[in-house]
Scaffold this motif. Structure first.
Motif, PDB file in Angstrom:
ATOM      1  N   GLY A  46      -1.804  -6.288  -8.733  1.00 26.62           N
ATOM      2  CA  GLY A  46      -1.554  -4.856  -8.809  1.00 26.62           C
ATOM      3  C   GLY A  46      -2.253  -4.213  -9.987  1.00 26.62           C
ATOM      4  N   TRP A  47      -2.173  -4.838 -11.152  1.00 27.43           N
ATOM      5  CA  TRP A  47      -2.831  -4.286 -12.342  1.00 27.43           C
ATOM      6  C   TRP A  47      -4.345  -4.229 -12.162  1.00 27.43           C
ATOM      7  CZ3 TRP A  47       0.558  -8.003 -15.657  1.00 27.43           C
ATOM      8  CH2 TRP A  47       1.817  -7.425 -15.865  1.00 27.43           C
ATOM      9  N   ASN A  48      -4.897  -5.192 -11.422  1.00 25.00           N
ATOM     10  CA  ASN A  48      -6.351  -5.258 -11.241  1.00 25.00           C
ATOM     11  C   ASN A  48      -6.839  -4.489 -10.017  1.00 25.00           C
ATOM     12  OD1 ASN A  48      -6.466  -6.928 -13.466  1.00 25.00           O
ATOM     13  ND2 ASN A  48      -6.514  -8.828 -12.292  1.00 25.00           N
ATOM     14  N   CYS A  49      -5.901  -3.934  -9.240  1.00 25.13           N
ATOM     15  CA  CYS A  49      -6.277  -3.268  -7.997  1.00 25.13           C
ATOM     16  C   CYS A  49      -7.049  -1.982  -8.278  1.00 25.13           C
ATOM     17  CB  CYS A  49      -5.026  -2.964  -7.180  1.00 25.13           C
ATOM     18  SG  CYS A  49      -5.370  -2.179  -5.601  1.00 25.13           S
ATOM     19  N   ARG A  50      -8.209  -1.820  -7.633  1.00 23.86           N
ATOM     20  CA  ARG A  50      -9.048  -0.636  -7.804  1.00 23.86           C
ATOM     21  C   ARG A  50      -8.804   0.407  -6.726  1.00 23.86           C
ATOM     22  NH1 ARG A  50     -10.123  -4.711 -11.522  1.00 23.86           N
ATOM     23  NH2 ARG A  50     -11.905  -4.154 -12.821  1.00 23.86           N
ATOM     24  N   LYS A  54      -1.387   3.054  -1.277  1.00 23.57           N
ATOM     25  CA  LYS A  54      -0.398   2.209  -0.614  1.00 23.57           C
ATOM     26  C   LYS A  54      -0.508   0.733  -0.965  1.00 23.57           C
ATOM     27  CE  LYS A  54      -3.271   2.140   3.568  1.00 23.57           C
ATOM     28  NZ  LYS A  54      -3.344   2.518   5.000  1.00 23.57           N
ATOM     29  N   TYR A  55      -1.730   0.211  -1.113  1.00 21.04           N
ATOM     30  CA  TYR A  55      -1.876  -1.227  -1.380  1.00 21.04           C
ATOM     31  C   TYR A  55      -1.383  -1.570  -2.793  1.00 21.04           C
ATOM     32  CZ  TYR A  55      -4.716  -1.246   2.856  1.00 21.04           C
ATOM     33  OH  TYR A  55      -5.154  -1.110   4.158  1.00 21.04           O
ATOM     34  N   LYS A  56      -1.769  -0.763  -3.764  1.00 23.08           N
ATOM     35  CA  LYS A  56      -1.326  -1.005  -5.138  1.00 23.08           C
ATOM     36  C   LYS A  56       0.178  -0.817  -5.265  1.00 23.08           C
ATOM     37  CE  LYS A  56      -2.524  -0.179  -9.931  1.00 23.08           C
ATOM     38  NZ  LYS A  56      -3.617   0.243 -10.832  1.00 23.08           N
ATOM     39  N   ASP A  57       0.713   0.200  -4.618  1.00 19.59           N
ATOM     40  CA  ASP A  57       2.152   0.436  -4.685  1.00 19.59           C
ATOM     41  C   ASP A  57       2.931  -0.712  -4.050  1.00 19.59           C
ATOM     42  OD1 ASP A  57       1.571   2.782  -5.928  1.00 19.59           O
ATOM     43  OD2 ASP A  57       2.118   4.086  -4.250  1.00 19.59           O
ATOM     44  N   LEU A  58       2.421  -1.244  -2.928  1.00 21.33           N
ATOM     45  CA  LEU A  58       3.083  -2.378  -2.281  1.00 21.33           C
ATOM     46  C   LEU A  58       3.097  -3.587  -3.206  1.00 21.33           C
ATOM     47  CD1 LEU A  58       4.373  -3.603   0.285  1.00 21.33           C
ATOM     48  CD2 LEU A  58       2.065  -4.234   1.019  1.00 21.33           C
ATOM     49  N   LEU A  59       1.971  -3.840  -3.865  1.00 18.08           N
ATOM     50  CA  LEU A  59       1.897  -4.956  -4.812  1.00 18.08           C
ATOM     51  C   LEU A  59       2.907  -4.797  -5.940  1.00 18.08           C
ATOM     52  CD1 LEU A  59      -1.972  -5.419  -4.978  1.00 18.08           C
ATOM     53  CD2 LEU A  59      -0.342  -7.226  -4.398  1.00 18.08           C
ATOM     54  N   MET A  60       2.971  -3.608  -6.527  1.00 20.82           N
ATOM     55  CA  MET A  60       3.849  -3.406  -7.664  1.00 20.82           C
ATOM     56  C   MET A  60       5.323  -3.404  -7.257  1.00 20.82           C
ATOM     57  SD  MET A  60       1.716  -3.546 -10.044  1.00 20.82           S
ATOM     58  CE  MET A  60       2.885  -3.307 -11.381  1.00 20.82           C
ATOM     59  N   ASP A  61       5.626  -2.872  -6.073  1.00 19.53           N
ATOM     60  CA  ASP A  61       6.997  -2.930  -5.570  1.00 19.53           C
ATOM     61  C   ASP A  61       7.451  -4.378  -5.424  1.00 19.53           C
ATOM     62  OD1 ASP A  61       7.335  -0.178  -5.359  1.00 19.53           O
ATOM     63  OD2 ASP A  61       6.728  -0.092  -3.258  1.00 19.53           O
ATOM     64  N   THR A  62       6.595  -5.181  -4.795  1.00 16.57           N
ATOM     65  CA  THR A  62       6.965  -6.572  -4.521  1.00 16.57           C
ATOM     66  C   THR A  62       7.003  -7.393  -5.792  1.00 16.57           C
ATOM     67  OG1 THR A  62       5.772  -6.299  -2.425  1.00 16.57           O
ATOM     68  CG2 THR A  62       6.529  -8.506  -2.967  1.00 16.57           C
ATOM     69  N   GLY A 136      -9.169  -9.868  -7.202  1.00 15.17           N
ATOM     70  CA  GLY A 136      -9.754  -8.540  -7.108  1.00 15.17           C
ATOM     71  C   GLY A 136     -10.165  -8.167  -5.697  1.00 15.17           C
ATOM     72  N   ASN A 137     -10.264  -9.153  -4.800  1.00 19.33           N
ATOM     73  CA  ASN A 137     -10.536  -8.891  -3.384  1.00 19.33           C
ATOM     74  C   ASN A 137      -9.192  -8.899  -2.657  1.00 19.33           C
ATOM     75  OD1 ASN A 137     -10.976  -9.821  -0.489  1.00 19.33           O
ATOM     76  ND2 ASN A 137     -13.063  -9.323  -1.098  1.00 19.33           N
ATOM     77  N   LEU A 138      -8.777  -7.749  -2.154  1.00 19.77           N
ATOM     78  CA  LEU A 138      -7.429  -7.633  -1.592  1.00 19.77           C
ATOM     79  C   LEU A 138      -7.223  -8.496  -0.357  1.00 19.77           C
ATOM     80  CD1 LEU A 138      -6.617  -3.824  -1.972  1.00 19.77           C
ATOM     81  CD2 LEU A 138      -5.848  -5.738  -3.387  1.00 19.77           C
ATOM     82  N   GLU A 194      -8.368  -4.265   7.365  1.00 15.11           N
ATOM     83  CA  GLU A 194      -9.460  -4.300   8.328  1.00 15.11           C
ATOM     84  C   GLU A 194      -9.532  -3.000   9.130  1.00 15.11           C
ATOM     85  OE1 GLU A 194      -9.272  -7.883  10.636  1.00 15.11           O
ATOM     86  OE2 GLU A 194      -9.003  -9.166   8.887  1.00 15.11           O
ATOM     87  N   SER A 195      -8.370  -2.478   9.539  1.00 10.00           N
ATOM     88  CA  SER A 195      -8.381  -1.237  10.321  1.00 10.00           C
ATOM     89  C   SER A 195      -8.800  -0.042   9.473  1.00 10.00           C
ATOM     90  CB  SER A 195      -7.005  -0.985  10.942  1.00 10.00           C
ATOM     91  OG  SER A 195      -6.035  -0.744   9.937  1.00 10.00           O
ATOM     92  N   ASP A 196      -8.551  -0.098   8.161  1.00  9.39           N
ATOM     93  CA  ASP A 196      -8.995   0.965   7.256  1.00  9.39           C
ATOM     94  C   ASP A 196     -10.477   0.855   6.921  1.00  9.39           C
ATOM     95  OD1 ASP A 196      -6.498   2.087   7.154  1.00  9.39           O
ATOM     96  OD2 ASP A 196      -5.947   1.258   5.206  1.00  9.39           O
ATOM     97  N   GLY A 197     -11.116  -0.227   7.378  1.00 13.76           N
ATOM     98  CA  GLY A 197     -12.538  -0.407   7.130  1.00 13.76           C
ATOM     99  C   GLY A 197     -12.865  -0.872   5.722  1.00 13.76           C
ATOM    100  N   LEU A 198     -11.854  -1.357   4.998  1.00 12.70           N
ATOM    101  CA  LEU A 198     -12.095  -1.826   3.631  1.00 12.70           C
ATOM    102  C   LEU A 198     -12.601  -3.272   3.602  1.00 12.70           C
ATOM    103  CD1 LEU A 198      -8.972  -0.335   1.809  1.00 12.70           C
ATOM    104  CD2 LEU A 198     -11.330   0.501   1.760  1.00 12.70           C
ATOM    105  N   GLU A 199     -12.209  -4.061   4.572  1.00 10.56           N
ATOM    106  CA  GLU A 199     -12.611  -5.468   4.631  1.00 10.56           C
ATOM    107  C   GLU A 199     -12.812  -5.877   6.084  1.00 10.56           C
ATOM    108  OE1 GLU A 199     -13.405  -7.360   2.195  1.00 10.56           O
ATOM    109  OE2 GLU A 199     -12.613  -6.251   0.457  1.00 10.56           O
ATOM    110  N   THR A 200     -13.575  -6.964   6.279  1.00  9.20           N
ATOM    111  CA  THR A 200     -13.712  -7.607   7.580  1.00  9.20           C
ATOM    112  C   THR A 200     -13.171  -9.024   7.452  1.00  9.20           C
ATOM    113  OG1 THR A 200     -15.954  -8.357   7.050  1.00  9.20           O
ATOM    114  CG2 THR A 200     -15.740  -6.228   8.152  1.00  9.20           C
TER     115      THR A 200
END
Length: 290
Positions: A46-50, A54-62, A136-138, A194-200
């Motif tokens: 979470g701290w390293n998330c760029r 939603k992804y960073k918030d999910l990490l920090m919540d968990t 660093g790669n989600l 993947e659906s957001d087009g951030l990764e394959t």
């Protein structure tokens, strides 16, 4: 900023002390797949998330929830250790069953922890920061998170079957449920990346044209088993080719001549043209200044 609430996420009160089980629970605290590992893994991810949102918030919540799980388990361990060993040692001499219990507890919980939990596993091995993954790669990280939650739930399930204490089982039932949720969320987050087009599906999403095209679609049969080719990975729209008799592509894995000052044993074997021996002798002479 973190703020501590003086209430546990779920109750952690055993029906009776059990020092031996307290030692077993240490695995869920400081083991490779324990709550300390996922806490620090999600915090650093979470701290390293760029990617703010939603992804960073999910990490920090968990991650913050996992801190609470460490607290629950540490509280349970302290309560399972109640009365041991100070008030139980004398009775242990008379009672073989109690002696066996004391013999199985972690003495460091008394000597170092003062009757409390430790940042270590069930064998007393200290927790290690190398257990965590934060690349660093989600996509790579979320896959590691799903695997960590799977291993953690597996160990929790095994420990669940090692006790008949209703209070302990109730807490572990809660932990099992949370591990179920966390596995689901990371698997869903992988799909969303993947659906957001951030990764394959392949990490990283790069260098596909640079990689060796001849070897990016083959499975080498390198065991005596013959059923590897029968999996779904060799079928479908993008099947992998199963090589029945793959052959080595490189030459002998021979190390070069050692530095004479290191006194390594060396006896080169010449190839058909004598080049290995010749090169080795030249290297030794050069090292000796001849």
């Amino acid at each position: 900023m973190f703020r501590h609430t003086k209430r546990l996420q779920f109750e952690a009160r055993p029906e009776r002390p059990d020092p031996l089980y307290a030692r077993k629970l240490q695995e869920l605290i400081g083991g490779a797949y324990g709550e300390m590992s996922v806490t620090m893994q999600y915090l650093f991810q979470g701290w390293n998330c760029r990617v703010e949102g939603k992804y960073k918030d999910l990490l920090m919540d968990t991650a913050t929830e996992e801190i609470g799980h460490v607290e629950m388990l540490a509280t349970m361990v302290a309560r399972l250790l109640e009365g041991a060993p100070a008030t139980m040692t004398a009775d242990a001499v008379k009672d073989p069953v109690m002696a066996a219990v004391l013999g199985g507890m972690d003495p460091q919980q008394a000597i170092v922890g003062g009757g409390g939990a430790l940042p270590s596993d069930s064998q007393g091995v200290p927790w290690n920061g190398r257990y965590i993954v934060a690349s660093g790669n989600l996509l790579a990280d979320f896959r590691a998170n799903a695997a960590a939650e799977a291993q953690g739930r597996l160990q929790t399930a095994r420990l669940y079957n090692m006790t008949d204490d209703p209070g302990v089982k109730a807490m572990l039932q809660f932990n099992l449920a949370r591990d179920t949720v966390h596995q689901k969320q990371w698997l869903k987050a992988i799909e969303e990346l993947e659906s957001d087009g951030l990764e394959t599906p392949i990490v990283p999403n790069a260098l596909f044209d640079e990689e060796d095209q001849e070897h990016n679609h083959t499975i080498w049969r390198l065991s005596d088993g013959t059923d590897g080719k029968n999996g779904g990975w060799t079928q479908g729209d993008d099947p992998l080719e199963y090589l029945e008799d793959p052959q080595p592509l490189g030459g002998p894995g021979t190390a070069p001549a050692p530095d004479p000052a290191l006194y390594g044993t060396y006896n080169p074997i010449a190839d058909a043209k004598g080049t290995v021996k010749g090169k080795a002798q030249a290297a030794v002479k050069k090292a000796k200044g001849k």
